[in-house]
Design a protein around this motif. Structure first.
Motif, PDB file in Angstrom:
ATOM      1  N   VAL A  53     -39.807 -24.947  24.942  1.00  0.00           N
ATOM      2  CA  VAL A  53     -38.954 -25.076  23.759  1.00  0.00           C
ATOM      3  C   VAL A  53     -38.522 -23.668  23.359  1.00  0.00           C
ATOM      4  CG1 VAL A  53     -38.774 -25.864  21.375  1.00  0.00           C
ATOM      5  CG2 VAL A  53     -40.160 -27.161  23.019  1.00  0.00           C
ATOM      6  N   LEU A  54     -37.232 -23.417  23.429  1.00  0.00           N
ATOM      7  CA  LEU A  54     -36.727 -22.081  23.111  1.00  0.00           C
ATOM      8  C   LEU A  54     -37.105 -21.682  21.692  1.00  0.00           C
ATOM      9  CD1 LEU A  54     -33.167 -22.284  24.736  1.00  0.00           C
ATOM     10  CD2 LEU A  54     -35.229 -21.213  25.686  1.00  0.00           C
ATOM     11  N   ASN A  55     -37.487 -20.414  21.549  1.00  0.00           N
ATOM     12  CA  ASN A  55     -37.885 -19.817  20.268  1.00  0.00           C
ATOM     13  C   ASN A  55     -39.216 -20.346  19.736  1.00  0.00           C
ATOM     14  OD1 ASN A  55     -35.471 -18.127  19.780  1.00  0.00           O
ATOM     15  ND2 ASN A  55     -34.436 -20.114  19.652  1.00  0.00           N
ATOM     16  N   SER A  61     -49.449 -13.351  28.668  1.00  0.00           N
ATOM     17  CA  SER A  61     -49.401 -12.866  30.043  1.00  0.00           C
ATOM     18  C   SER A  61     -50.767 -12.378  30.505  1.00  0.00           C
ATOM     19  CB  SER A  61     -48.389 -11.720  30.151  1.00  0.00           C
ATOM     20  OG  SER A  61     -48.903 -10.554  29.518  1.00  0.00           O
ATOM     21  N   THR A  62     -50.869 -12.096  31.797  1.00  0.00           N
ATOM     22  CA  THR A  62     -52.114 -11.561  32.365  1.00  0.00           C
ATOM     23  C   THR A  62     -52.510 -10.262  31.684  1.00  0.00           C
ATOM     24  OG1 THR A  62     -51.642 -12.580  34.509  1.00  0.00           O
ATOM     25  CG2 THR A  62     -53.172 -10.718  34.498  1.00  0.00           C
ATOM     26  N   ALA A  63     -51.504  -9.469  31.286  1.00  0.00           N
ATOM     27  CA  ALA A  63     -51.780  -8.190  30.621  1.00  0.00           C
ATOM     28  C   ALA A  63     -52.077  -8.361  29.132  1.00  0.00           C
ATOM     29  CB  ALA A  63     -50.596  -7.247  30.807  1.00  0.00           C
ATOM     30  N   GLY A  64     -52.043  -9.597  28.646  1.00  0.00           N
ATOM     31  CA  GLY A  64     -52.401  -9.857  27.254  1.00  0.00           C
ATOM     32  C   GLY A  64     -51.238  -9.865  26.287  1.00  0.00           C
ATOM     33  N   GLN A  65     -50.012  -9.768  26.783  1.00  0.00           N
ATOM     34  CA  GLN A  65     -48.854  -9.810  25.901  1.00  0.00           C
ATOM     35  C   GLN A  65     -48.445 -11.252  25.614  1.00  0.00           C
ATOM     36  OE1 GLN A  65     -45.775  -7.432  27.817  1.00  0.00           O
ATOM     37  NE2 GLN A  65     -46.211  -5.739  26.431  1.00  0.00           N
ATOM     38  N   LYS A  66     -48.072 -11.498  24.372  1.00  0.00           N
ATOM     39  CA  LYS A  66     -47.516 -12.797  24.010  1.00  0.00           C
ATOM     40  C   LYS A  66     -45.991 -12.691  24.114  1.00  0.00           C
ATOM     41  CE  LYS A  66     -51.318 -13.955  20.888  1.00  0.00           C
ATOM     42  NZ  LYS A  66     -51.934 -14.882  21.856  1.00  0.00           N
ATOM     43  N   HIS A  67     -45.364 -13.747  24.629  1.00  0.00           N
ATOM     44  CA  HIS A  67     -43.906 -13.716  24.711  1.00  0.00           C
ATOM     45  C   HIS A  67     -43.352 -15.136  24.674  1.00  0.00           C
ATOM     46  CE1 HIS A  67     -45.278 -14.115  28.905  1.00  0.00           C
ATOM     47  NE2 HIS A  67     -44.126 -14.692  29.176  1.00  0.00           N
ATOM     48  N   ASN A  68     -42.136 -15.244  24.169  1.00  0.00           N
ATOM     49  CA  ASN A  68     -41.411 -16.509  24.210  1.00  0.00           C
ATOM     50  C   ASN A  68     -39.953 -16.228  24.568  1.00  0.00           C
ATOM     51  OD1 ASN A  68     -40.034 -15.721  21.864  1.00  0.00           O
ATOM     52  ND2 ASN A  68     -41.375 -16.894  20.491  1.00  0.00           N
ATOM     53  N   PHE A  69     -39.231 -17.289  24.822  1.00  0.00           N
ATOM     54  CA  PHE A  69     -37.832 -17.153  25.228  1.00  0.00           C
ATOM     55  C   PHE A  69     -36.903 -17.744  24.175  1.00  0.00           C
ATOM     56  CE2 PHE A  69     -39.884 -17.579  29.536  1.00  0.00           C
ATOM     57  CZ  PHE A  69     -39.713 -16.256  29.906  1.00  0.00           C
ATOM     58  N   SER A  70     -35.857 -16.991  23.874  1.00  0.00           N
ATOM     59  CA  SER A  70     -34.756 -17.546  23.071  1.00  0.00           C
ATOM     60  C   SER A  70     -33.607 -17.943  23.993  1.00  0.00           C
ATOM     61  CB  SER A  70     -34.271 -16.522  22.044  1.00  0.00           C
ATOM     62  OG  SER A  70     -33.851 -15.324  22.680  1.00  0.00           O
ATOM     63  N   THR A  71     -33.556 -17.294  25.170  1.00  0.00           N
ATOM     64  CA  THR A  71     -32.559 -17.606  26.204  1.00  0.00           C
ATOM     65  C   THR A  71     -33.271 -17.650  27.549  1.00  0.00           C
ATOM     66  OG1 THR A  71     -30.776 -16.501  24.995  1.00  0.00           O
ATOM     67  CG2 THR A  71     -30.444 -16.842  27.352  1.00  0.00           C
ATOM     68  N   LEU A  72     -32.987 -18.699  28.319  1.00  0.00           N
ATOM     69  CA  LEU A  72     -33.592 -18.862  29.642  1.00  0.00           C
ATOM     70  C   LEU A  72     -32.557 -19.520  30.547  1.00  0.00           C
ATOM     71  CD1 LEU A  72     -35.689 -19.235  31.868  1.00  0.00           C
ATOM     72  CD2 LEU A  72     -36.750 -21.039  30.515  1.00  0.00           C
ATOM     73  N   GLY A 173     -35.857 -12.904  24.443  1.00  0.00           N
ATOM     74  CA  GLY A 173     -36.816 -13.466  23.500  1.00  0.00           C
ATOM     75  C   GLY A 173     -37.544 -12.391  22.751  1.00  0.00           C
ATOM     76  N   LYS A 174     -38.807 -12.671  22.459  1.00  0.00           N
ATOM     77  CA  LYS A 174     -39.644 -11.724  21.725  1.00  0.00           C
ATOM     78  C   LYS A 174     -40.993 -11.580  22.427  1.00  0.00           C
ATOM     79  CE  LYS A 174     -37.620 -12.606  17.142  1.00  0.00           C
ATOM     80  NZ  LYS A 174     -37.095 -11.233  16.925  1.00  0.00           N
ATOM     81  N   ASN A 183     -38.036  -7.716  20.134  1.00  0.00           N
ATOM     82  CA  ASN A 183     -37.008  -8.299  20.995  1.00  0.00           C
ATOM     83  C   ASN A 183     -37.068  -7.738  22.408  1.00  0.00           C
ATOM     84  OD1 ASN A 183     -35.830  -9.919  18.969  1.00  0.00           O
ATOM     85  ND2 ASN A 183     -34.578  -8.220  18.239  1.00  0.00           N
ATOM     86  N   PHE A 184     -36.788  -8.595  23.391  1.00  0.00           N
ATOM     87  CA  PHE A 184     -36.612  -8.116  24.760  1.00  0.00           C
ATOM     88  C   PHE A 184     -35.417  -8.812  25.388  1.00  0.00           C
ATOM     89  CE2 PHE A 184     -39.102 -11.907  25.803  1.00  0.00           C
ATOM     90  CZ  PHE A 184     -38.519 -12.350  26.986  1.00  0.00           C
ATOM     91  N   MET A 185     -34.858  -8.175  26.414  1.00  0.00           N
ATOM     92  CA  MET A 185     -33.703  -8.702  27.137  1.00  0.00           C
ATOM     93  C   MET A 185     -33.807  -8.191  28.573  1.00  0.00           C
ATOM     94  SD  MET A 185     -29.664  -7.854  26.523  1.00  0.00           S
ATOM     95  CE  MET A 185     -29.849  -6.185  27.157  1.00  0.00           C
TER      96      MET A 185
END
Length: 275
Positions: A53-55, A61-72, A173-174, A183-185
Protein backbone atom coordinates in the motif's frame (compact mmCIF):
# COMPACT_ATOMS: atom_id res chain seq x y z
CA UNK A 1 -11.99 -72.12 -40.43
CA UNK A 2 -12.44 -69.77 -43.35
CA UNK A 3 -14.76 -67.62 -41.23
CA UNK A 4 -12.22 -67.46 -38.40
CA UNK A 5 -9.45 -66.62 -40.85
CA UNK A 6 -11.60 -63.88 -42.39
CA UNK A 7 -12.42 -62.44 -38.97
CA UNK A 8 -8.73 -62.50 -38.01
CA UNK A 9 -7.71 -60.69 -41.17
CA UNK A 10 -10.55 -58.18 -40.64
CA UNK A 11 -9.41 -57.52 -37.07
CA UNK A 12 -5.80 -56.95 -38.17
CA UNK A 13 -6.89 -54.60 -40.96
CA UNK A 14 -9.13 -52.67 -38.55
CA UNK A 15 -6.30 -52.34 -36.02
CA UNK A 16 -3.87 -51.08 -38.64
CA UNK A 17 -6.45 -48.59 -39.92
CA UNK A 18 -7.07 -47.31 -36.38
CA UNK A 19 -3.36 -46.94 -35.68
CA UNK A 20 -2.87 -45.14 -38.97
CA UNK A 21 -5.74 -42.78 -38.16
CA UNK A 22 -4.29 -42.03 -34.70
CA UNK A 23 -0.86 -41.46 -36.21
CA UNK A 24 -2.29 -39.07 -38.76
CA UNK A 25 -4.09 -37.20 -36.00
CA UNK A 26 -0.91 -37.00 -33.90
CA UNK A 27 1.11 -35.85 -36.91
CA UNK A 28 -1.42 -33.08 -37.53
CA UNK A 29 -1.04 -31.67 -34.01
CA UNK A 30 2.27 -29.88 -34.65
CA UNK A 31 0.62 -28.16 -37.59
CA UNK A 32 -1.96 -26.54 -35.31
CA UNK A 33 -1.41 -22.81 -35.82
CA UNK A 34 -4.22 -21.66 -33.54
CA UNK A 35 -3.45 -18.97 -30.97
CA UNK A 36 -4.73 -17.97 -27.59
CA UNK A 37 -4.11 -15.46 -24.83
CA UNK A 38 -2.05 -15.43 -21.65
CA UNK A 39 -2.29 -13.13 -18.65
CA UNK A 40 0.54 -12.15 -16.31
CA UNK A 41 -0.34 -10.83 -12.87
CA UNK A 42 2.31 -8.80 -11.03
CA UNK A 43 1.90 -8.47 -7.28
CA UNK A 44 4.39 -6.21 -5.53
CA UNK A 45 5.14 -6.96 -1.90
CA UNK A 46 7.76 -7.25 0.80
CA UNK A 47 9.27 -10.65 1.66
CA UNK A 48 6.80 -12.36 -0.70
CA UNK A 49 3.82 -10.91 1.16
CA UNK A 50 1.88 -9.08 -1.51
CA UNK A 51 -0.05 -5.86 -1.96
CA UNK A 52 2.17 -2.96 -0.97
CA UNK A 53 0.00 0.00 0.00
CA UNK A 54 1.69 3.18 -1.17
CA UNK A 55 2.60 5.62 1.61
CA UNK A 56 1.65 3.02 4.25
CA UNK A 57 3.40 -0.35 4.05
CA UNK A 58 6.74 -0.12 5.89
CA UNK A 59 9.68 -2.52 5.53
CA UNK A 60 12.80 -2.74 7.70
CA UNK A 61 15.92 -3.47 5.68
CA UNK A 62 18.78 -5.79 6.60
CA UNK A 63 20.77 -2.71 7.62
CA UNK A 64 17.96 -1.67 9.97
CA UNK A 65 16.48 1.17 7.92
CA UNK A 66 12.73 1.59 7.72
CA UNK A 67 11.36 2.59 4.33
CA UNK A 68 8.12 2.82 2.39
CA UNK A 69 7.14 3.73 -1.14
CA UNK A 70 5.04 6.62 -2.37
CA UNK A 71 5.87 5.69 -5.99
CA UNK A 72 6.64 2.19 -7.28
CA UNK A 73 6.92 1.68 -11.05
CA UNK A 74 9.02 -0.43 -13.41
CA UNK A 75 9.11 -1.33 -17.09
CA UNK A 76 8.77 -4.91 -18.37
CA UNK A 77 9.59 -5.73 -22.01
CA UNK A 78 10.74 -8.48 -24.39
CA UNK A 79 8.55 -11.18 -22.84
CA UNK A 80 9.52 -14.66 -24.07
CA UNK A 81 7.61 -17.89 -23.43
CA UNK A 82 9.60 -21.13 -23.51
CA UNK A 83 7.85 -24.45 -24.19
CA UNK A 84 8.56 -27.97 -22.94
CA UNK A 85 11.05 -28.57 -25.77
CA UNK A 86 12.97 -25.35 -25.15
CA UNK A 87 11.47 -23.51 -28.13
CA UNK A 88 10.91 -19.79 -27.60
CA UNK A 89 8.00 -17.54 -28.54
CA UNK A 90 9.15 -13.91 -28.42
CA UNK A 91 6.29 -11.50 -27.82
CA UNK A 92 6.92 -8.38 -29.94
CA UNK A 93 10.64 -8.50 -29.27
CA UNK A 94 12.31 -5.06 -29.22
CA UNK A 95 8.99 -3.45 -30.14
CA UNK A 96 8.05 -1.30 -27.13
CA UNK A 97 4.83 -0.06 -28.74
CA UNK A 98 3.38 -3.57 -28.54
CA UNK A 99 5.65 -5.46 -26.17
CA UNK A 100 6.58 -3.14 -23.28
CA UNK A 101 4.48 -2.55 -20.16
CA UNK A 102 4.66 -0.22 -17.17
CA UNK A 103 3.93 -1.94 -13.86
CA UNK A 104 2.63 0.87 -11.66
CA UNK A 105 1.55 0.06 -8.11
CA UNK A 106 -0.86 2.98 -8.27
CA UNK A 107 -2.78 1.02 -10.95
CA UNK A 108 -3.02 -2.16 -8.89
CA UNK A 109 -6.46 -3.70 -8.43
CA UNK A 110 -6.60 -5.63 -5.15
CA UNK A 111 -2.80 -5.57 -5.24
CA UNK A 112 -2.50 -6.89 -8.79
CA UNK A 113 -1.27 -5.20 -11.99
CA UNK A 114 -2.45 -7.12 -15.07
CA UNK A 115 -0.58 -7.64 -18.36
CA UNK A 116 -2.43 -9.38 -21.22
CA UNK A 117 -0.61 -11.07 -24.09
CA UNK A 118 -2.68 -11.76 -27.22
CA UNK A 119 -1.97 -14.00 -30.20
CA UNK A 120 0.18 -16.48 -28.28
CA UNK A 121 0.72 -19.76 -30.19
CA UNK A 122 -1.02 -22.81 -28.76
CA UNK A 123 1.56 -24.64 -26.66
CA UNK A 124 2.58 -25.83 -23.21
CA UNK A 125 4.97 -23.29 -21.69
CA UNK A 126 7.37 -24.13 -18.86
CA UNK A 127 9.47 -20.96 -18.53
CA UNK A 128 9.13 -17.22 -18.96
CA UNK A 129 11.78 -14.63 -19.70
CA UNK A 130 11.44 -10.84 -19.74
CA UNK A 131 13.51 -7.68 -19.61
CA UNK A 132 13.56 -5.16 -16.77
CA UNK A 133 13.75 -1.89 -18.68
CA UNK A 134 14.16 -1.28 -22.42
CA UNK A 135 16.94 -2.95 -24.40
CA UNK A 136 19.49 -0.87 -26.27
CA UNK A 137 18.40 -2.53 -29.52
CA UNK A 138 14.86 -1.22 -29.00
CA UNK A 139 15.98 2.23 -27.85
CA UNK A 140 18.27 2.66 -30.85
CA UNK A 141 15.30 2.19 -33.21
CA UNK A 142 14.75 5.87 -32.46
CA UNK A 143 11.80 7.84 -31.16
CA UNK A 144 9.68 7.18 -34.25
CA UNK A 145 10.14 3.43 -33.82
CA UNK A 146 8.41 3.48 -30.42
CA UNK A 147 6.27 6.59 -30.51
CA UNK A 148 3.27 5.06 -28.71
CA UNK A 149 5.25 3.66 -25.79
CA UNK A 150 7.40 6.79 -25.54
CA UNK A 151 4.24 8.88 -25.17
CA UNK A 152 2.91 6.46 -22.56
CA UNK A 153 6.22 6.53 -20.68
CA UNK A 154 6.22 10.34 -20.66
CA UNK A 155 2.66 10.37 -19.33
CA UNK A 156 3.63 7.91 -16.60
CA UNK A 157 6.81 9.80 -15.71
CA UNK A 158 8.99 6.92 -16.92
CA UNK A 159 11.22 8.91 -19.26
CA UNK A 160 13.77 11.68 -19.27
CA UNK A 161 14.56 13.62 -22.45
CA UNK A 162 14.86 11.44 -25.56
CA UNK A 163 18.64 11.71 -25.45
CA UNK A 164 18.60 10.33 -21.90
CA UNK A 165 15.93 7.72 -22.59
CA UNK A 166 13.66 5.75 -20.32
CA UNK A 167 13.37 5.36 -16.57
CA UNK A 168 13.51 1.60 -15.96
CA UNK A 169 12.56 1.57 -12.28
CA UNK A 170 11.15 4.48 -10.28
CA UNK A 171 11.20 4.16 -6.49
CA UNK A 172 10.26 7.09 -4.27
CA UNK A 173 9.23 7.34 -0.64
CA UNK A 174 10.61 7.90 2.81
CA UNK A 175 13.26 6.21 4.93
CA UNK A 176 14.89 6.53 8.34
CA UNK A 177 16.46 4.61 11.20
CA UNK A 178 13.68 4.86 13.78
CA UNK A 179 10.87 6.15 11.57
CA UNK A 180 10.58 6.66 7.82
CA UNK A 181 10.69 10.48 7.68
CA UNK A 182 13.37 11.39 5.10
CA UNK A 183 12.52 11.58 1.40
CA UNK A 184 14.31 9.39 -1.12
CA UNK A 185 14.17 9.07 -4.91
CA UNK A 186 15.99 6.32 -6.83
CA UNK A 187 15.32 6.28 -10.60
CA UNK A 188 17.31 3.70 -12.56
CA UNK A 189 17.81 3.69 -16.33
CA UNK A 190 20.24 4.01 -19.19
CA UNK A 191 21.70 7.31 -20.28
CA UNK A 192 20.67 7.07 -23.93
CA UNK A 193 23.13 5.24 -26.17
CA UNK A 194 25.31 3.56 -23.54
CA UNK A 195 28.13 2.74 -25.98
CA UNK A 196 28.36 6.31 -27.26
CA UNK A 197 27.99 7.78 -23.77
CA UNK A 198 30.31 5.24 -22.12
CA UNK A 199 27.74 4.50 -19.41
CA UNK A 200 26.58 1.18 -17.88
CA UNK A 201 23.68 -0.69 -19.47
CA UNK A 202 21.13 -1.31 -16.70
CA UNK A 203 18.77 -3.37 -18.88
CA UNK A 204 18.51 -6.86 -17.37
CA UNK A 205 16.82 -10.10 -18.46
CA UNK A 206 15.14 -12.39 -15.95
CA UNK A 207 14.23 -16.05 -16.53
CA UNK A 208 11.60 -17.74 -14.35
CA UNK A 209 10.50 -21.36 -14.12
CA UNK A 210 6.76 -21.97 -14.03
CA UNK A 211 5.71 -24.36 -11.21
CA UNK A 212 2.84 -25.55 -13.41
CA UNK A 213 2.79 -25.67 -17.21
CA UNK A 214 0.86 -22.79 -18.78
CA UNK A 215 -1.31 -24.50 -21.41
CA UNK A 216 -2.32 -21.93 -24.01
CA UNK A 217 -5.15 -22.89 -26.37
CA UNK A 218 -7.88 -21.01 -28.18
CA UNK A 219 -10.18 -21.90 -25.25
CA UNK A 220 -7.75 -21.77 -22.30
CA UNK A 221 -6.21 -18.48 -21.12
CA UNK A 222 -3.56 -19.25 -18.48
CA UNK A 223 -2.81 -16.74 -15.75
CA UNK A 224 0.76 -16.53 -14.43
CA UNK A 225 0.95 -14.95 -10.98
CA UNK A 226 4.32 -13.29 -10.30
CA UNK A 227 5.32 -12.02 -6.87
CA UNK A 228 7.85 -9.17 -6.83
CA UNK A 229 9.67 -8.93 -3.51
CA UNK A 230 10.67 -5.26 -3.18
CA UNK A 231 12.62 -6.12 -0.04
CA UNK A 232 15.37 -6.89 -2.55
CA UNK A 233 15.74 -3.13 -3.12
CA UNK A 234 17.95 -2.67 -0.05
CA UNK A 235 18.21 -6.23 1.29
CA UNK A 236 19.05 -8.24 -1.82
CA UNK A 237 22.31 -9.83 -2.96
CA UNK A 238 24.08 -6.68 -1.80
CA UNK A 239 22.95 -4.98 1.42
CA UNK A 240 22.40 -1.29 0.69
CA UNK A 241 21.64 1.74 2.84
CA UNK A 242 20.10 5.03 1.83
CA UNK A 243 22.25 8.03 2.73
CA UNK A 244 22.47 11.72 1.97
CA UNK A 245 24.83 10.78 -0.88
CA UNK A 246 22.49 8.37 -2.72
CA UNK A 247 18.94 9.12 -1.58
CA UNK A 248 18.26 11.44 -4.55
CA UNK A 249 19.72 9.73 -7.61
CA UNK A 250 18.73 9.24 -11.25
CA UNK A 251 20.48 7.30 -14.00
CA UNK A 252 23.11 4.57 -13.83
CA UNK A 253 25.44 5.46 -10.98
CA UNK A 254 27.21 2.62 -9.11
CA UNK A 255 24.52 2.77 -6.39
CA UNK A 256 21.74 2.48 -8.98
CA UNK A 257 23.58 -0.35 -10.72
CA UNK A 258 23.60 -2.15 -7.34
CA UNK A 259 19.88 -1.42 -6.94
CA UNK A 260 19.25 -2.86 -10.41
CA UNK A 261 21.21 -6.03 -9.68
CA UNK A 262 19.28 -6.49 -6.43
CA UNK A 263 15.92 -5.99 -8.12
CA UNK A 264 16.58 -8.60 -10.81
CA UNK A 265 16.25 -11.18 -8.00
CA UNK A 266 12.87 -9.96 -6.79
CA UNK A 267 10.64 -11.91 -9.19
CA UNK A 268 9.25 -15.41 -8.71
CA UNK A 269 6.23 -17.24 -10.13
CA UNK A 270 3.89 -18.09 -7.27
CA UNK A 271 1.39 -20.16 -9.26
CA UNK A 272 -0.25 -20.67 -12.64
CA UNK A 273 -3.99 -20.97 -13.34
CA UNK A 274 -5.15 -22.78 -16.48
CA UNK A 275 -8.78 -21.73 -16.93
Amino acid sequence: MKIYKFLSLFFIAFTLLTLSSCQSSDDADPQDTSTGNLQIKFENGFNNLGDIVLNQTVQTSTAGQKHNFSTLKYVISNITLIDESGNEFKYNENNPDKGAFIIDQADAVAGIVYVDLNGVPKNNYKKMKFGLGISQKAYLLGQDGQAEFWTKAKTKGMSWSWAAGYVFVKLEGKYGNSTADTNFMNHTGNMGNVAANNTPDLYREITLNLPTTARVTSQVKPSVHILADLNQFLSGGKTLSLTAENNMMMGSSPHLADVTDNLTKMFKVDHVHND
